[in-house]
Design a protein around this motif. Structure first.
Motif, PDB file in Angstrom:
ATOM      1  N   GLU A  75       0.869  -1.177   0.000  1.00  0.00           N
ATOM      2  CA  GLU A  75       0.000   0.000   0.000  1.00  0.00           C
ATOM      3  C   GLU A  75       0.910   1.232   0.000  1.00  0.00           C
ATOM      4  O   GLU A  75       2.132   1.074  -0.046  1.00  0.00           O
ATOM      5  CB  GLU A  75      -0.962  -0.040   1.204  1.00  0.00           C
ATOM      6  N   PRO A  76       0.372   2.463  -0.015  1.00  0.00           N
ATOM      7  CA  PRO A  76       1.231   3.645  -0.196  1.00  0.00           C
ATOM      8  C   PRO A  76       2.402   3.749   0.770  1.00  0.00           C
ATOM      9  O   PRO A  76       3.514   4.122   0.362  1.00  0.00           O
ATOM     10  CB  PRO A  76       0.247   4.809  -0.010  1.00  0.00           C
ATOM     11  N   THR A  79       5.111   1.025  -0.160  1.00  0.00           N
ATOM     12  CA  THR A  79       5.748   1.274  -1.448  1.00  0.00           C
ATOM     13  C   THR A  79       6.716   2.460  -1.369  1.00  0.00           C
ATOM     14  O   THR A  79       7.770   2.446  -2.011  1.00  0.00           O
ATOM     15  CB  THR A  79       4.703   1.516  -2.549  1.00  0.00           C
ATOM     16  N   GLU A  80       6.371   3.487  -0.579  1.00  0.00           N
ATOM     17  CA  GLU A  80       7.309   4.586  -0.360  1.00  0.00           C
ATOM     18  C   GLU A  80       8.543   4.096   0.392  1.00  0.00           C
ATOM     19  O   GLU A  80       9.667   4.493   0.113  1.00  0.00           O
ATOM     20  CB  GLU A  80       6.642   5.713   0.430  1.00  0.00           C
ATOM     21  N   VAL A 277       2.275  10.840   1.739  1.00  0.00           N
ATOM     22  CA  VAL A 277       2.473   9.931   0.610  1.00  0.00           C
ATOM     23  C   VAL A 277       2.280  10.735  -0.678  1.00  0.00           C
ATOM     24  O   VAL A 277       1.656  11.804  -0.663  1.00  0.00           O
ATOM     25  CB  VAL A 277       1.488   8.739   0.668  1.00  0.00           C
ATOM     26  N   GLU A 279       0.339  10.599  -3.133  1.00  0.00           N
ATOM     27  CA  GLU A 279      -1.051  10.887  -3.485  1.00  0.00           C
ATOM     28  C   GLU A 279      -1.573  12.156  -2.819  1.00  0.00           C
ATOM     29  O   GLU A 279      -2.495  12.804  -3.334  1.00  0.00           O
ATOM     30  CB  GLU A 279      -1.952   9.703  -3.097  1.00  0.00           C
TER      31      GLU A 279
END
Length: 334
Positions: A75-76, A79-80, A277, A279
């Motif tokens: 999830e965000p 992944t970061e 994040v 987004e």
């Protein structure tokens, strides 16, 4: 159509015109092979795309030079984190293996034990556990936990200052003149979520504002679980003028819910998130948030783990990184 056959060490030996033993010596960088012969064998290895298996490599040297990144799901946040891990591993001689069983940590306690039992010993030399549920277990390989559920323990950990970040977010809204500030909390089983709610409460109390339980909801850090709690706050008769969501995903969902109710952000309600994040900068309006250095957390975790694998002395096995306010367009003064 038959699948392509993988290249074997015998194929390399036959193509190079040498023995399998010679190829093995080149692969393992052992003495006894002329420089010109070693260069020729390496050229054949590269041309044919030969790669020895991780298991075979482990059996020969007791090391795979592979580090496992274990997550409950991608999830965000994770992944970061992977971006920072990838930066840190450059030039180290190690490779990354990112692994997820596809489960969700909320209903999958102990997932890290099961994942590690599958990978440790023959596939990876060490592991980074992302938001693990269990940190008091004994592991057979070096392990570093990032943002563990229960906070720092005997296991080496890397996290960010969740308490200070939440205080900053709430103080920012108070400074804009907001007094009715809603809070969308994370999962109750996470230490980070507990600290973010504590920071919200501390900042309100320090400003002489009453902590109103009616303005607090559990949003669970997920888009689908944040929808209803956000809707409840935004449809109150005396709705909050601002909402602090304990992560960006919940905050972004709050903006969407507000729009569906005909409310403008920030004209009718201010919204602030936590994490920063990618987004969060792409919403309309762009989300004001608290940045925790997720990529830097990954970088620090990888450096710490490599030191532990190599038995290099480390100054601290617990590293907490600072958070900071990122002002964008989702908040305004009352």
């Amino acid at each position: 159509m038959a699948p392509p056959q993988s290249v074997t060490i015998n194929d390399v030996a036959r193509e190079a015109g040498v023995s399998v033993a010679t190829v093995s010596k080149v692969l393992n960088q052992r003495y006894g092979v002329a420089v010109s012969t070693a260069a020729h064998v390496q050229e054949v290895i590269d041309r044919l795309g030969y790669e020895s298996s991780l298991v075979a490599r482990s059996l020969r040297s007791h090391r795979t030079h592979v580090i496992g990144i274990l997550v409950a799901e991608f999830e965000p946040f994770s992944t970061e984190l992977l971006k920072g891990l990838s930066k840190a591993i450059g030039g180290s001689g190690y490779e990354l293996l990112a692994y997820s069983g596809g489960g969700r940590a909320g209903g999958n306690a102990g997932w890290e034990r099961r994942y590690l039992s599958r990978l440790s010993g023959t596939l990876i030399d060490g592991a980074i556990l992302v938001t693990p549920t269990v940190v008091d277990a004994e592991y057979s390989i070096p392990v570093v936990a990032v943002d563990p559920h229960t906070g720092p323990s005997e296991l080496p950990t890397v996290d960010s200052d969740n308490l200070a970040g939440a205080i900053t977010a709430t103080e920012y809204l108070i400074g804009l003149g907001h007094e009715r500030i809603g809070f969308l909390g994370g999962r109750p089983d996470l230490e980070s979520a507990r600290l973010r709610e504590e920071g919200y409460r501390k900042a309100l109390s320090a400003a002489g504002l009453t902590v109103n339980p009616d303005l607090i909801r559990v949003a669970g850090y997920r888009e689908e679980t944040a929808d209803q709690p956000a809707r409840e706050l935004l449809t109150m008769t005396d709705r909050p003028t601002a909402i602090f969501a304990a992560n960006d995903i919940s905050a972004i969902r709050t903006v969407d819910v507000a729009r569906s109710l005909g409310l403008g952000v920030p004209d009718d309600v201010s919204v602030i998130g936590f994490d920063n994040v990618p987004e969060s900068a792409l919403t309309s309006p762009p989300l004001t948030t608290i940045s925790q250095p997720i990529q830097q957390m990954g970088y620090e975790a990888m450096k710490l783990l490599i030191d532990l694998i190599n038995r290099t002395e480390v100054q601290s096995k617990h590293r907490r990184l600072p958070t900071a306010l990122v002002e964008r367009g989702s908040c305004r003064a009352v």
